[in-house]
Design a protein around this motif. Structure first.
Motif, PDB file in Angstrom:
ATOM      1  N   UNK A 134       0.900  -1.047   0.246  1.00 13.53           N
ATOM      2  CA  UNK A 134       0.221  -0.088   0.251  1.00 13.53           C
ATOM      3  C   UNK A 134       0.748   1.101   0.199  1.00 13.53           C
ATOM      4  N   UNK A 135       2.118   1.350   0.596  1.00 11.34           N
ATOM      5  CA  UNK A 135       2.811   2.665   0.794  1.00 11.34           C
ATOM      6  C   UNK A 135       3.577   2.603  -0.154  1.00 11.34           C
ATOM      7  N   UNK A 136       3.854   1.213  -1.117  1.00  8.69           N
ATOM      8  CA  UNK A 136       4.148   1.618  -2.114  1.00  8.69           C
ATOM      9  C   UNK A 136       3.714   2.637  -3.570  1.00  8.69           C
ATOM     10  N   UNK A 137       1.939   2.332  -3.198  1.00  7.03           N
ATOM     11  CA  UNK A 137       1.096   2.639  -4.538  1.00  7.03           C
ATOM     12  C   UNK A 137       1.170   4.279  -3.866  1.00  7.03           C
ATOM     13  N   UNK A 138       0.530   4.786  -2.517  1.00  9.26           N
ATOM     14  CA  UNK A 138       0.256   5.646  -1.988  1.00  9.26           C
ATOM     15  C   UNK A 138       1.832   6.541  -2.635  1.00  9.26           C
ATOM     16  N   UNK A 139       2.845   6.223  -2.180  1.00  8.85           N
ATOM     17  CA  UNK A 139       4.059   6.781  -2.238  1.00  8.85           C
ATOM     18  C   UNK A 139       4.280   7.126  -3.865  1.00  8.85           C
ATOM     19  N   UNK A 140       3.840   6.865  -4.686  1.00  5.05           N
ATOM     20  CA  UNK A 140       3.607   6.161  -6.198  1.00  5.05           C
ATOM     21  C   UNK A 140       3.139   7.708  -6.510  1.00  5.05           C
ATOM     22  N   UNK A 141       1.998   8.234  -6.372  1.00  2.93           N
ATOM     23  CA  UNK A 141       1.099   8.780  -6.511  1.00  2.93           C
ATOM     24  C   UNK A 141       0.535   9.590  -5.608  1.00  2.93           C
ATOM     25  N   UNK A 142       1.307  10.429  -4.537  1.00  2.50           N
ATOM     26  CA  UNK A 142       1.229  11.353  -3.827  1.00  2.50           C
ATOM     27  C   UNK A 142       0.078  12.362  -3.486  1.00  2.50           C
ATOM     28  N   UNK A 143      -0.974  12.243  -5.241  1.00  3.11           N
ATOM     29  CA  UNK A 143      -1.775  13.446  -4.969  1.00  3.11           C
ATOM     30  C   UNK A 143      -2.775  12.771  -5.127  1.00  3.11           C
TER      31      UNK A 143
END
Length: 215
Positions: free
Chosen positions: A8-17
């Motif tokens: 989940x963090x990987x996906x979130x950090x890849x799309x911060x907005x």
């Protein structure tokens, strides 16, 4: 910092907005498994997404037209009006921590592949996914309001948000707010350290926060 190992963090950090409303979060492949992992009562495992489901149920029961129209401040309704007015809680259904005036926060969780002692860690102040857990993770508040919330949940006297029997059912053995683990229910679970400045004293005080959801 090393790349995140948590999916989940990987996906979130890849799309911060990008925001993670309940439907998007609950339909992730590792969340929407379509079956129980074990029989209820046979085992225990933390689940942020269960708090999201609880939020959707509360929204439906309150006749909210959308998930983000649910008034989460209703959680304070068991308290007297004067006590409720002493709270300063912001329920951040949308946006980033910075957009809600929160102090800068950093992710140093070791299970995410980070070195918990290496500072500052990953700056998540401009990451919208911090609030992806909605009813599991979207409270923004000064330290005094967080302390008040914990006491009104677990305190030994005064007005209570929950009857003792429900606190004991959630966390067997919890007795008062001075103890350690019982406040985890109010905080939400995976914790990462931060620092906040007290408006009254200007002293730095330890703070805790959480990022995202676990299935």
């Amino acid at each position: 910092p090393p790349p995140p190992t948590d999916a989940f963090r990987k996906a979130v950090y890849a799309q911060p907005a990008a925001e993670w409303p309940p439907a998007r979060l609950l339909n992730l492949s590792y969340v929407r498994k379509g079956k129980l992992e074990f029989e209820p009562g046979a085992h225990w495992a933390y689940s942020s997404t269960n708090f999201v489901l609880a939020g959707l149920l509360l929204a439906r029961l309150s006749n909210a037209t959308r998930w983000d129209a649910y008034g989460q401040a209703a959680l304070l309704s068991p308290l007297p009006a004067q006590r409720r007015s002493s709270y300063a809680l912001d329920f951040a259904s949308h946006g980033t921590p910075a957009a809600h005036g929160a102090v800068r926060g950093f992710d140093r969780t070791s299970y995410n592949g980070a070195n918990a002692s290496a500072r500052p860690g990953v700056d998540v102040s401009d990451v919208a996914g911090v609030f992806g857990g909605w009813t599991a993770s979207d409270i923004v508040a000064p330290p005094a309001s967080v302390a008040r919330l914990v006491y009104d949940l677990f305190g030994a006297s005064g007005p209570r948000l929950l009857a003792r029997q429900y606190v004991d059912e959630m966390i067997p053995g919890a007795r008062d707010a001075a103890g350690g683990g019982q406040s985890d229910w109010a905080r939400g679970a995976p914790l990462s350290g931060g620092r906040v400045a007290s408006a009254a004293s200007r002293r730095l005080e330890a703070a805790r926060g959480r990022l995202g959801a676990r299935s």
